[in-house]
Write a protein that holds these residues in place. Structure first.
Motif, short mmCIF file in Angstrom:
data_model
loop_
_atom_site.label_atom_id
_atom_site.label_comp_id
_atom_site.label_asym_id
_atom_site.label_seq_id
_atom_site.Cartn_x
_atom_site.Cartn_y
_atom_site.Cartn_z
N LYS A 159 -12.42 -7.29 -2.48
CA LYS A 159 -11.78 -8.59 -2.42
C LYS A 159 -10.84 -8.61 -1.23
CE LYS A 159 -13.15 -10.80 -6.13
NZ LYS A 159 -13.67 -12.13 -6.19
N THR A 160 -10.78 -9.74 -0.54
CA THR A 160 -9.83 -9.93 0.53
C THR A 160 -8.73 -10.83 0.01
OG1 THR A 160 -11.58 -9.70 2.17
CG2 THR A 160 -9.53 -10.73 2.89
N LEU A 161 -7.50 -10.36 0.11
CA LEU A 161 -6.34 -11.05 -0.45
C LEU A 161 -5.27 -11.26 0.62
CD1 LEU A 161 -6.15 -8.71 -3.55
CD2 LEU A 161 -7.02 -11.04 -3.57
N PRO A 162 -4.39 -12.23 0.43
CA PRO A 162 -3.28 -12.40 1.37
C PRO A 162 -2.31 -11.23 1.27
CG PRO A 162 -3.04 -13.88 -0.49
CD PRO A 162 -4.39 -13.24 -0.62
N ASP A 163 -1.74 -10.85 2.38
CA ASP A 163 -0.82 -9.71 2.42
C ASP A 163 0.59 -10.20 2.09
OD1 ASP A 163 0.24 -7.25 2.77
OD2 ASP A 163 0.03 -7.19 4.93
N THR A 164 0.88 -10.30 0.79
CA THR A 164 2.19 -10.74 0.32
C THR A 164 2.87 -9.61 -0.43
OG1 THR A 164 1.29 -11.54 -1.78
CG2 THR A 164 1.34 -13.11 0.05
N PRO A 165 4.19 -9.70 -0.62
CA PRO A 165 4.88 -8.65 -1.38
C PRO A 165 4.34 -8.49 -2.81
CG PRO A 165 6.46 -9.96 -0.18
CD PRO A 165 5.13 -10.64 -0.02
N ALA A 166 3.92 -9.58 -3.45
CA ALA A 166 3.39 -9.49 -4.81
C ALA A 166 2.08 -8.70 -4.82
CB ALA A 166 3.18 -10.89 -5.37
N VAL A 167 1.21 -8.98 -3.86
CA VAL A 167 -0.07 -8.27 -3.79
C VAL A 167 0.18 -6.80 -3.43
CG1 VAL A 167 -2.25 -8.10 -2.53
CG2 VAL A 167 -1.40 -10.34 -3.25
N ARG A 168 1.11 -6.55 -2.54
CA ARG A 168 1.45 -5.16 -2.19
C ARG A 168 1.93 -4.38 -3.42
NH1 ARG A 168 1.54 -2.84 3.19
NH2 ARG A 168 0.40 -4.40 4.38
N GLY A 169 2.73 -5.02 -4.27
CA GLY A 169 3.21 -4.37 -5.48
C GLY A 169 2.07 -4.04 -6.43
N MET A 170 1.11 -4.97 -6.57
CA MET A 170 -0.03 -4.73 -7.44
C MET A 170 -0.89 -3.59 -6.90
SD MET A 170 -1.33 -8.39 -8.87
CE MET A 170 -1.33 -9.35 -7.39
N ILE A 171 -1.07 -3.55 -5.58
CA ILE A 171 -1.84 -2.47 -4.96
C ILE A 171 -1.16 -1.12 -5.22
CG2 ILE A 171 -2.47 -1.48 -2.72
CD1 ILE A 171 -3.04 -4.38 -1.80
N PHE A 172 0.16 -1.08 -5.11
CA PHE A 172 0.90 0.16 -5.35
C PHE A 172 0.71 0.66 -6.77
CE2 PHE A 172 4.81 2.35 -6.68
CZ PHE A 172 4.78 3.41 -5.78
N LYS A 173 0.68 -0.25 -7.75
CA LYS A 173 0.57 0.13 -9.16
C LYS A 173 -0.79 0.74 -9.51
CE LYS A 173 4.57 -0.94 -10.78
NZ LYS A 173 5.45 0.10 -11.29
N VAL A 174 -1.85 0.37 -8.79
CA VAL A 174 -3.19 0.89 -9.09
C VAL A 174 -3.79 1.61 -7.88
CG1 VAL A 174 -3.68 -0.75 -10.95
CG2 VAL A 174 -4.25 -1.35 -8.59
N SER A 175 -2.93 2.18 -7.05
CA SER A 175 -3.39 2.81 -5.82
C SER A 175 -4.31 3.99 -6.06
CB SER A 175 -2.20 3.25 -4.97
OG SER A 175 -1.42 4.21 -5.68
N HIS A 176 -4.24 4.61 -7.24
CA HIS A 176 -5.11 5.75 -7.55
C HIS A 176 -6.53 5.30 -7.91
CE1 HIS A 176 -3.40 4.32 -11.31
NE2 HIS A 176 -4.37 4.92 -11.96
N LEU A 177 -6.75 4.01 -8.08
CA LEU A 177 -8.07 3.49 -8.46
C LEU A 177 -8.76 2.72 -7.34
CD1 LEU A 177 -7.12 2.04 -11.95
CD2 LEU A 177 -8.21 4.22 -11.48
N ILE A 178 -8.01 2.34 -6.31
CA ILE A 178 -8.56 1.46 -5.28
C ILE A 178 -8.45 2.10 -3.90
CG2 ILE A 178 -8.06 -0.63 -6.59
CD1 ILE A 178 -5.68 -1.11 -4.80
N GLU A 179 -9.15 1.48 -2.96
CA GLU A 179 -9.10 1.86 -1.55
C GLU A 179 -8.71 0.61 -0.78
OE1 GLU A 179 -12.87 2.32 1.08
OE2 GLU A 179 -12.46 4.29 0.19
N VAL A 180 -7.79 0.75 0.15
CA VAL A 180 -7.28 -0.40 0.92
C VAL A 180 -7.76 -0.28 2.35
CG1 VAL A 180 -5.22 -1.64 1.64
CG2 VAL A 180 -5.24 -0.47 -0.56
N LYS A 181 -8.27 -1.40 2.87
CA LYS A 181 -8.74 -1.44 4.26
C LYS A 181 -7.84 -2.32 5.08
CE LYS A 181 -13.54 -0.74 3.06
NZ LYS A 181 -14.88 -1.24 3.12
#
Length: 58
Positions: A36-58
């Motif tokens: 999924k391509t998402l806007p780079d906002t603080p809220a999205v960054r926080g969600m990415i941090f919480k599940v960083s062990h399950l996802i890959e960020v490009k």
């Protein structure tokens, strides 16, 4: 154009706690290898941090 971030689910959500599952749903990730391509906002960054062990960020 605003900044974008692409996230990809690389590990299963089986065995995760319900809050992490809800975070993945909020990011729009339901299946492994889904991207999924998402806007780079603080809220999205926080969600990415919480599940960083399950996802890959490009």
């Amino acid at each position: 154009m605003s900044a974008q971030v692409t996230v990809k689910l690389v590990k299963s959500k089986i065995g995760c706690n319900p809050r992490q599952r809800a975070t993945l749903e909020a990011l729009g990730l339901k299946r492994i290898r889904q991207e999924k391509t998402l806007p780079d906002t603080p809220a999205v960054r926080g969600m990415i941090f919480k599940v960083s062990h399950l996802i890959e960020v490009k």
